[in-house]
Structures are given as C-alpha cells and as structure tokens.
Design a protein around this motif. Structure first.
Motif, short mmCIF file in Angstrom:
data_model
loop_
_atom_site.label_atom_id
_atom_site.label_comp_id
_atom_site.label_asym_id
_atom_site.label_seq_id
_atom_site.Cartn_x
_atom_site.Cartn_y
_atom_site.Cartn_z
N ALA A 93 0.83 -1.20 0.00
CA ALA A 93 0.00 0.00 0.00
C ALA A 93 0.86 1.25 0.00
O ALA A 93 1.82 1.35 0.77
CB ALA A 93 -0.91 0.01 1.21
N TYR A 98 -3.16 5.24 0.00
CA TYR A 98 -3.64 3.87 0.20
C TYR A 98 -3.95 3.13 -1.10
O TYR A 98 -4.72 2.18 -1.11
CB TYR A 98 -4.82 3.80 1.18
N ARG A 99 -3.32 3.51 -2.20
CA ARG A 99 -3.41 2.72 -3.43
C ARG A 99 -2.75 1.40 -3.07
O ARG A 99 -1.59 1.36 -2.66
CB ARG A 99 -2.67 3.43 -4.57
N THR A 100 -3.50 0.31 -3.20
CA THR A 100 -3.08 -0.97 -2.65
C THR A 100 -3.26 -2.10 -3.65
O THR A 100 -4.29 -2.20 -4.31
CB THR A 100 -3.89 -1.29 -1.37
N THR A 165 -7.29 -1.44 -3.23
CA THR A 165 -7.50 -0.05 -2.81
C THR A 165 -8.91 0.08 -2.24
O THR A 165 -9.87 -0.39 -2.87
CB THR A 165 -7.32 0.89 -4.01
#
Length: 185
Positions: A93, A98-100, A165
């Motif tokens: 992440a 928090y692009r996961t 995400t």
C-alpha cells in the motif's frame, strides 16, 4: 544500494497484463510498487491458518519473480510459514493515498538475506521511517513493526494480482473485466 547509487528495490518490467502483454505485473502496479510502500506478508502455519508479518523491502527477481524481505525475529510465525512451494500473499500500500495491490503466488526459495539484500532492507526502513514521519507516524510507533534485523529473503513467483484499494473495486482481480458494473452482483 548498487554501485551506481540506485536502489535495487522493485524495478519490475512493465507490460499490461490485462492486454496480454508483459508479465503478471502491469505498468500501473509496477509504478505503485516502485515507490514508498507499506508491505504486509501473509503465509500459512502448519494448520493452514494465515500468519502475517510486515515486509522490510520488495525486490525484483531475475525473471518475472519478486522477492520480499521480512524479519524472522519480529515475525516468527509468518517467517516459519515461508517454505518453498508454499503459498504467499504480499499486500503493498502506498501510504499517502492507500493505493493498494495484493500479489498472490508461490514461494520459490527462502534464505537469510545476504549482504546486498540486508543493505536494501536497511535503506527501505530508513526511507519508510522518513515517509511515515512526514505523515505523522512516529518512529516509536513503528519501532515494534518495522525493522531491518534478522532479515529473510522470500522469493516469489506471482500468480494473481488484485486491486485492494479501499472503494467499490477493492478485491477486483487484475486481468479480469474491471468495470464497476461487472464487479457488482
């Protein structure tokens, strides 16, 4: 660090997996994985229960594989579940948004980190302490979860990649039809 001053941390070859080109990791995922990121590693204990630990770096392997670094002493359960031929999930992440992504695959090799990998782990920890500090997380808060001590290198052959995400497409496998309409019942 390499002799030219560049880090070996995740220089994944691009290629849009959704369009059938390249490998398992497409350009969008590679861009996220190349930046500062929080890493969670999940393996299974002998009873098949998930165990987790925090990664201390992620590297590109020679082929399409990846390697993740993790402290054996801080995460003994997850480390003991890391066995060649076993399954693994690595969730990465980006801390600022928090692009996961979660990468699931098979473990191809497990060994104590060599000197070059240990240096990468140290560089990762220093970088993440700075990144997280800028976001308001103190070194004290991270001292129980992020370390470069007693590192284990776990080599992985990715099999599946998922967008994790937070939001309406969380859990969507990459490479599948990825419209919101198809994701809803």
């Amino acid at each position: 660090m390499l002799a030219n001053g560049r880090s070996r941390f995740l220089k994944i070859r691009g290629g849009d997996a959704r369009a059938g080109g390249g490998g398992m990791i497409d350009d969008e995922v590679a861009a996220v994985l190349a930046g500062p990121l929080m890493i969670l590693v999940s393996t299974r204990d002998p009873a098949g229960r998930a165990t987790i630990g925090r990664g201390s770096g992620i590297l590109r392997d020679q082929g399409d594989g990846l390697a993740v670094l993790m402290s054996r002493s801080l995460w003994p359960g997850a480390a003991s579940g890391a066995v060649a031929g076993g399954p693994i999930a690595v969730t990465c992440a980006r801390p600022h948004d928090y692009r996961t992504y979660q990468i699931k695959g098979m473990i191809t090799a497990v060994a104590p980190a060599g000197p070059a990998d240990a240096a990468e782990g140290t560089a990762y920890v220093a970088r993440m302490l700075g990144v997280m500090g800028a976001l308001g997380v103190s070194r004290l808060q991270l001292s129980q979860t992020l370390t470069d001590r007693d590192l284990l290198r776990i080599d992985i052959q990715p099999r599946e990649v998922f967008d994790q995400t937070p939001g309406p497409t969380a859990g969507r496998p990459l490479g599948a039809a990825n419209t919101l309409r198809n994701a809803q019942p």
